[in-house]
Design a protein around this motif. Sequence first.
Motif, PDB file in Angstrom:
ATOM      1  N   ALA A 130       1.171  -1.141  -0.220  1.00  0.00           N
ATOM      2  CA  ALA A 130      -0.032   0.154   0.410  1.00  0.00           C
ATOM      3  C   ALA A 130       0.687   1.448   0.294  1.00  0.00           C
ATOM      4  CB  ALA A 130      -0.961   0.198   1.037  1.00  0.00           C
ATOM      5  N   TYR A 131       1.848   1.242   0.475  1.00  0.00           N
ATOM      6  CA  TYR A 131       3.164   2.210   0.421  1.00  0.00           C
ATOM      7  C   TYR A 131       3.722   2.568  -0.683  1.00  0.00           C
ATOM      8  CZ  TYR A 131       1.504   2.400   5.424  1.00  0.00           C
ATOM      9  OH  TYR A 131       0.499   2.087   5.910  1.00  0.00           O
ATOM     10  N   ASP A 132       3.607   1.547  -1.613  1.00  0.00           N
ATOM     11  CA  ASP A 132       4.585   1.577  -2.914  1.00  0.00           C
ATOM     12  C   ASP A 132       4.277   1.045  -3.957  1.00  0.00           C
ATOM     13  OD1 ASP A 132       6.952   1.207  -4.581  1.00  0.00           O
ATOM     14  OD2 ASP A 132       7.937  -0.386  -3.927  1.00  0.00           O
ATOM     15  N   ALA A 133       2.804   2.015  -4.522  1.00  0.00           N
ATOM     16  CA  ALA A 133       1.928   2.214  -5.580  1.00  0.00           C
ATOM     17  C   ALA A 133       1.493   0.481  -5.779  1.00  0.00           C
ATOM     18  CB  ALA A 133       2.889   2.255  -6.855  1.00  0.00           C
ATOM     19  N   MET A 134       0.997   0.431  -5.061  1.00  0.00           N
ATOM     20  CA  MET A 134      -0.218  -1.702  -4.908  1.00  0.00           C
ATOM     21  C   MET A 134       1.009  -1.943  -5.552  1.00  0.00           C
ATOM     22  SD  MET A 134      -2.140  -0.722  -2.618  1.00  0.00           S
ATOM     23  CE  MET A 134      -3.456  -1.532  -2.916  1.00  0.00           C
ATOM     24  N   VAL A 135       2.382  -2.212  -5.311  1.00  0.00           N
ATOM     25  CA  VAL A 135       3.374  -3.196  -6.287  1.00  0.00           C
ATOM     26  C   VAL A 135       3.069  -4.393  -5.143  1.00  0.00           C
ATOM     27  CG1 VAL A 135       5.986  -3.672  -6.620  1.00  0.00           C
ATOM     28  CG2 VAL A 135       4.764  -1.739  -7.446  1.00  0.00           C
ATOM     29  N   TRP A 136       2.863  -5.158  -6.002  1.00  0.00           N
ATOM     30  CA  TRP A 136       2.741  -7.166  -5.374  1.00  0.00           C
ATOM     31  C   TRP A 136       4.173  -6.992  -5.218  1.00  0.00           C
ATOM     32  CZ3 TRP A 136      -0.967  -9.289  -3.830  1.00  0.00           C
ATOM     33  CH2 TRP A 136      -2.033  -8.964  -4.636  1.00  0.00           C
ATOM     34  N   LYS A 137       4.428  -8.224  -3.701  1.00  0.00           N
ATOM     35  CA  LYS A 137       5.779  -8.110  -3.360  1.00  0.00           C
ATOM     36  C   LYS A 137       5.436  -9.671  -2.642  1.00  0.00           C
ATOM     37  CE  LYS A 137       7.670  -3.572  -2.562  1.00  0.00           C
ATOM     38  NZ  LYS A 137       8.273  -3.155  -1.804  1.00  0.00           N
ATOM     39  N   ARG A 138       6.887 -10.413  -2.939  1.00  0.00           N
ATOM     40  CA  ARG A 138       6.663 -11.602  -2.068  1.00  0.00           C
ATOM     41  C   ARG A 138       8.044 -11.696  -1.378  1.00  0.00           C
ATOM     42  NH1 ARG A 138       7.761 -15.278  -5.888  1.00  0.00           N
ATOM     43  NH2 ARG A 138       5.559 -15.405  -6.557  1.00  0.00           N
ATOM     44  N   CYS A 139       7.966 -12.015   0.303  1.00  0.00           N
ATOM     45  CA  CYS A 139       8.593 -11.925   1.025  1.00  0.00           C
ATOM     46  C   CYS A 139       8.506 -13.626   1.356  1.00  0.00           C
ATOM     47  CB  CYS A 139       7.865 -11.618   2.679  1.00  0.00           C
ATOM     48  SG  CYS A 139       9.560 -11.218   3.979  1.00  0.00           S
ATOM     49  N   TYR A 140       9.593 -14.449   1.242  1.00  0.00           N
ATOM     50  CA  TYR A 140      10.768 -15.424   1.597  1.00  0.00           C
ATOM     51  C   TYR A 140      11.360 -14.999   2.622  1.00  0.00           C
ATOM     52  CZ  TYR A 140      10.847 -16.002  -3.469  1.00  0.00           C
ATOM     53  OH  TYR A 140      10.294 -16.221  -5.374  1.00  0.00           O
ATOM     54  N   GLY A 141      11.017 -15.749   3.730  1.00  0.00           N
ATOM     55  CA  GLY A 141      11.518 -15.863   5.151  1.00  0.00           C
ATOM     56  C   GLY A 141      12.169 -17.735   6.299  1.00  0.00           C
ATOM     57  N   ILE A 142      12.926 -17.385   7.235  1.00  0.00           N
ATOM     58  CA  ILE A 142      12.766 -18.514   7.674  1.00  0.00           C
ATOM     59  C   ILE A 142      12.075 -17.439   9.794  1.00  0.00           C
ATOM     60  CG2 ILE A 142      14.343 -19.773   9.066  1.00  0.00           C
ATOM     61  CD1 ILE A 142      14.625 -20.870   6.329  1.00  0.00           C
ATOM     62  N   GLU A 143      11.186 -18.318  10.217  1.00  0.00           N
ATOM     63  CA  GLU A 143      10.573 -17.879  11.123  1.00  0.00           C
ATOM     64  C   GLU A 143      11.774 -19.834  12.484  1.00  0.00           C
ATOM     65  OE1 GLU A 143       7.159 -15.146  11.141  1.00  0.00           O
ATOM     66  OE2 GLU A 143       6.837 -17.481  10.921  1.00  0.00           O
ATOM     67  N   HIS A 144      12.112 -19.199  13.829  1.00  0.00           N
ATOM     68  CA  HIS A 144      12.453 -19.656  14.980  1.00  0.00           C
ATOM     69  C   HIS A 144      11.117 -19.136  15.602  1.00  0.00           C
ATOM     70  CE1 HIS A 144      16.956 -19.803  13.210  1.00  0.00           C
ATOM     71  NE2 HIS A 144      15.777 -20.496  12.474  1.00  0.00           N
ATOM     72  N   TRP A 145      10.994 -20.852  16.561  1.00  0.00           N
ATOM     73  CA  TRP A 145       9.701 -20.924  17.439  1.00  0.00           C
ATOM     74  C   TRP A 145      10.618 -21.156  18.798  1.00  0.00           C
ATOM     75  CZ3 TRP A 145       5.072 -22.593  14.219  1.00  0.00           C
ATOM     76  CH2 TRP A 145       4.968 -21.187  12.894  1.00  0.00           C
ATOM     77  N   THR A 146      10.138 -20.575  20.020  1.00  0.00           N
ATOM     78  CA  THR A 146      10.390 -21.310  21.151  1.00  0.00           C
ATOM     79  C   THR A 146       8.630 -21.647  22.120  1.00  0.00           C
ATOM     80  OG1 THR A 146      12.639 -20.636  21.487  1.00  0.00           O
ATOM     81  CG2 THR A 146      11.165 -21.362  23.015  1.00  0.00           C
ATOM     82  N   PHE A 147       8.356 -22.366  22.354  1.00  0.00           N
ATOM     83  CA  PHE A 147       7.018 -22.534  23.242  1.00  0.00           C
ATOM     84  C   PHE A 147       7.511 -22.183  24.408  1.00  0.00           C
ATOM     85  CE2 PHE A 147       6.716 -23.038  18.868  1.00  0.00           C
ATOM     86  CZ  PHE A 147       5.024 -22.837  18.087  1.00  0.00           C
ATOM     87  N   ALA A 148       6.232 -21.651  25.161  1.00  0.00           N
ATOM     88  CA  ALA A 148       5.870 -22.404  26.690  1.00  0.00           C
ATOM     89  C   ALA A 148       5.090 -23.573  26.829  1.00  0.00           C
ATOM     90  CB  ALA A 148       4.976 -21.199  27.189  1.00  0.00           C
ATOM     91  N   ALA A 149       4.630 -24.329  28.193  1.00  0.00           N
ATOM     92  CA  ALA A 149       4.730 -25.000  28.128  1.00  0.00           C
ATOM     93  C   ALA A 149       3.251 -24.914  27.280  1.00  0.00           C
ATOM     94  CB  ALA A 149       4.752 -25.823  29.851  1.00  0.00           C
TER      95      ALA A 149
END
Length: 152
Positions: free
Chosen positions: A94-113
């Motif tokens: 929405a801030y870049d003339a409605m240009v389509w983008k794709r994000c590639y990424g990695i997430e590391h998650w840690t969980f509580a009990a």
Amino acid sequence: MSQHKPPFTLETAYQKVKAAQALWNTRSPSRVAQAYTPTSIWRNRSTFLRGRAVITDFLARKWEKEKDYRLRKELFAQQDNRICVQFWYEYRDAYDAMVWKRCYGIEHWTFAADGKMEKRMMSGNDVVIGEDGRWFKDGVDVDGVALGEKDF
């Protein structure tokens, strides 16, 4: 997202990842934030956050910018109370003339009990894509899209 609690098996980790994918695709900041502990710690690219209220505000701003957001997450690894995912999402900026983008990424998650996420570390990179390069068009099941090496 807290229905599956650590320690995770391969199957429960996979279910947790797909539950997170479905929840994020609602684009509802308050619903998504409920999957995290009240004091959850986040790194989202170069932004560092702590706490559910701050996460909710961050997500509201994110989805104001990222229109027509569609996400896919895949289990990369799991051990005990940790899960690692790779993800791809597409949006119109929405801030870049409605240009389509794709994000590639990695997430590391840690969980509580209790199964809520207490730490989320995300790294991602955006690329501009054209309409013809989109994977996650309206009506497409994000899990049904074949992601080949030519796409990376």
